[in-house]
Scaffold this motif. Structure first.
Motif, PDB file in Angstrom:
ATOM      1  N   TYR A  46       0.841  -1.209   0.000  1.00 59.06           N
ATOM      2  CA  TYR A  46       0.000   0.000   0.000  1.00 59.06           C
ATOM      3  C   TYR A  46       0.870   1.251   0.000  1.00 59.06           C
ATOM      4  O   TYR A  46       0.663   2.169  -0.797  1.00 59.06           O
ATOM      5  CB  TYR A  46      -0.934  -0.013   1.206  1.00 59.06           C
ATOM      6  CG  TYR A  46      -1.599   1.311   1.456  1.00 59.06           C
ATOM      7  CD1 TYR A  46      -2.639   1.747   0.634  1.00 59.06           C
ATOM      8  CD2 TYR A  46      -1.191   2.139   2.490  1.00 59.06           C
ATOM      9  CE1 TYR A  46      -3.251   2.970   0.850  1.00 59.06           C
ATOM     10  CE2 TYR A  46      -1.796   3.346   2.713  1.00 59.06           C
ATOM     11  CZ  TYR A  46      -2.819   3.770   1.904  1.00 59.06           C
ATOM     12  OH  TYR A  46      -3.423   4.978   2.114  1.00 59.06           O
ATOM     13  N   TYR A  47       1.855   1.296   0.886  1.00 61.80           N
ATOM     14  CA  TYR A  47       2.698   2.494   0.965  1.00 61.80           C
ATOM     15  C   TYR A  47       3.632   2.610  -0.234  1.00 61.80           C
ATOM     16  O   TYR A  47       3.988   3.717  -0.635  1.00 61.80           O
ATOM     17  CB  TYR A  47       3.470   2.514   2.277  1.00 61.80           C
ATOM     18  CG  TYR A  47       2.591   2.931   3.428  1.00 61.80           C
ATOM     19  CD1 TYR A  47       2.104   4.231   3.511  1.00 61.80           C
ATOM     20  CD2 TYR A  47       2.214   2.033   4.410  1.00 61.80           C
ATOM     21  CE1 TYR A  47       1.282   4.619   4.540  1.00 61.80           C
ATOM     22  CE2 TYR A  47       1.392   2.403   5.453  1.00 61.80           C
ATOM     23  CZ  TYR A  47       0.923   3.713   5.512  1.00 61.80           C
ATOM     24  OH  TYR A  47       0.102   4.096   6.529  1.00 61.80           O
ATOM     25  N   ARG A  48       4.046   1.488  -0.816  1.00 59.85           N
ATOM     26  CA  ARG A  48       4.857   1.534  -2.031  1.00 59.85           C
ATOM     27  C   ARG A  48       4.057   2.160  -3.175  1.00 59.85           C
ATOM     28  O   ARG A  48       4.553   3.032  -3.902  1.00 59.85           O
ATOM     29  CB  ARG A  48       5.306   0.129  -2.398  1.00 59.85           C
ATOM     30  CG  ARG A  48       6.650   0.080  -3.043  1.00 59.85           C
ATOM     31  CD  ARG A  48       7.201  -1.329  -3.205  1.00 59.85           C
ATOM     32  NE  ARG A  48       7.289  -2.045  -1.938  1.00 59.85           N
ATOM     33  CZ  ARG A  48       6.670  -3.199  -1.677  1.00 59.85           C
ATOM     34  NH1 ARG A  48       5.945  -3.775  -2.593  1.00 59.85           N
ATOM     35  NH2 ARG A  48       6.807  -3.772  -0.513  1.00 59.85           N
ATOM     36  N   ILE A  49       2.793   1.759  -3.316  1.00 58.36           N
ATOM     37  CA  ILE A  49       1.939   2.329  -4.354  1.00 58.36           C
ATOM     38  C   ILE A  49       1.648   3.795  -4.077  1.00 58.36           C
ATOM     39  O   ILE A  49       1.669   4.638  -4.970  1.00 58.36           O
ATOM     40  CB  ILE A  49       0.639   1.515  -4.472  1.00 58.36           C
ATOM     41  CG1 ILE A  49       0.931   0.135  -5.037  1.00 58.36           C
ATOM     42  CG2 ILE A  49      -0.404   2.238  -5.320  1.00 58.36           C
ATOM     43  CD1 ILE A  49      -0.208  -0.841  -4.978  1.00 58.36           C
ATOM     44  N   LYS A  50       1.434   4.109  -2.812  1.00 53.12           N
ATOM     45  CA  LYS A  50       1.176   5.493  -2.432  1.00 53.12           C
ATOM     46  C   LYS A  50       2.381   6.386  -2.746  1.00 53.12           C
ATOM     47  O   LYS A  50       2.212   7.519  -3.174  1.00 53.12           O
ATOM     48  CB  LYS A  50       0.842   5.551  -0.945  1.00 53.12           C
ATOM     49  CG  LYS A  50       0.322   6.863  -0.488  1.00 53.12           C
ATOM     50  CD  LYS A  50      -0.135   6.775   0.966  1.00 53.12           C
ATOM     51  CE  LYS A  50      -0.579   8.136   1.414  1.00 53.12           C
ATOM     52  NZ  LYS A  50      -1.025   8.148   2.790  1.00 53.12           N
ATOM     53  N   ASP A  51       3.594   5.868  -2.549  1.00 57.13           N
ATOM     54  CA  ASP A  51       4.796   6.626  -2.889  1.00 57.13           C
ATOM     55  C   ASP A  51       4.934   6.831  -4.377  1.00 57.13           C
ATOM     56  O   ASP A  51       5.385   7.888  -4.841  1.00 57.13           O
ATOM     57  CB  ASP A  51       6.050   5.932  -2.352  1.00 57.13           C
ATOM     58  CG  ASP A  51       6.233   6.106  -0.855  1.00 57.13           C
ATOM     59  OD1 ASP A  51       5.626   7.017  -0.286  1.00 57.13           O
ATOM     60  OD2 ASP A  51       6.976   5.301  -0.267  1.00 57.13           O
TER      61      ASP A  51
END
Length: 54
Positions: A46-51
């Motif tokens: 999730y945070y990888r995609i958000k970045d």
């Protein structure tokens, strides 16, 4: 407060566990958590995609 707790925890790590202010505190289990942290890869993705989007 942080310097007081920091010096107290150094005393605890130095071999005086009776000074631990949390020794009698019952740490409850996290609801939905059963052993291995199965949710961490999902959160990481999730945070990888958000970045990438930001």
């Amino acid at each position: 407060m942080s310097t007081l707790i920091g010096s107290t925890m150094t005393d605890v790590m130095d071999g005086r566990p009776d000074l631990n202010p949390w020794k009698d505190f019952d740490w409850p289990a996290i609801p939905g958590y059963f052993g291995r942290p199965w949710f961490l890869p999902i959160l990481g993705a999730y945070y990888r995609i958000k970045d990438l989007v930001a």
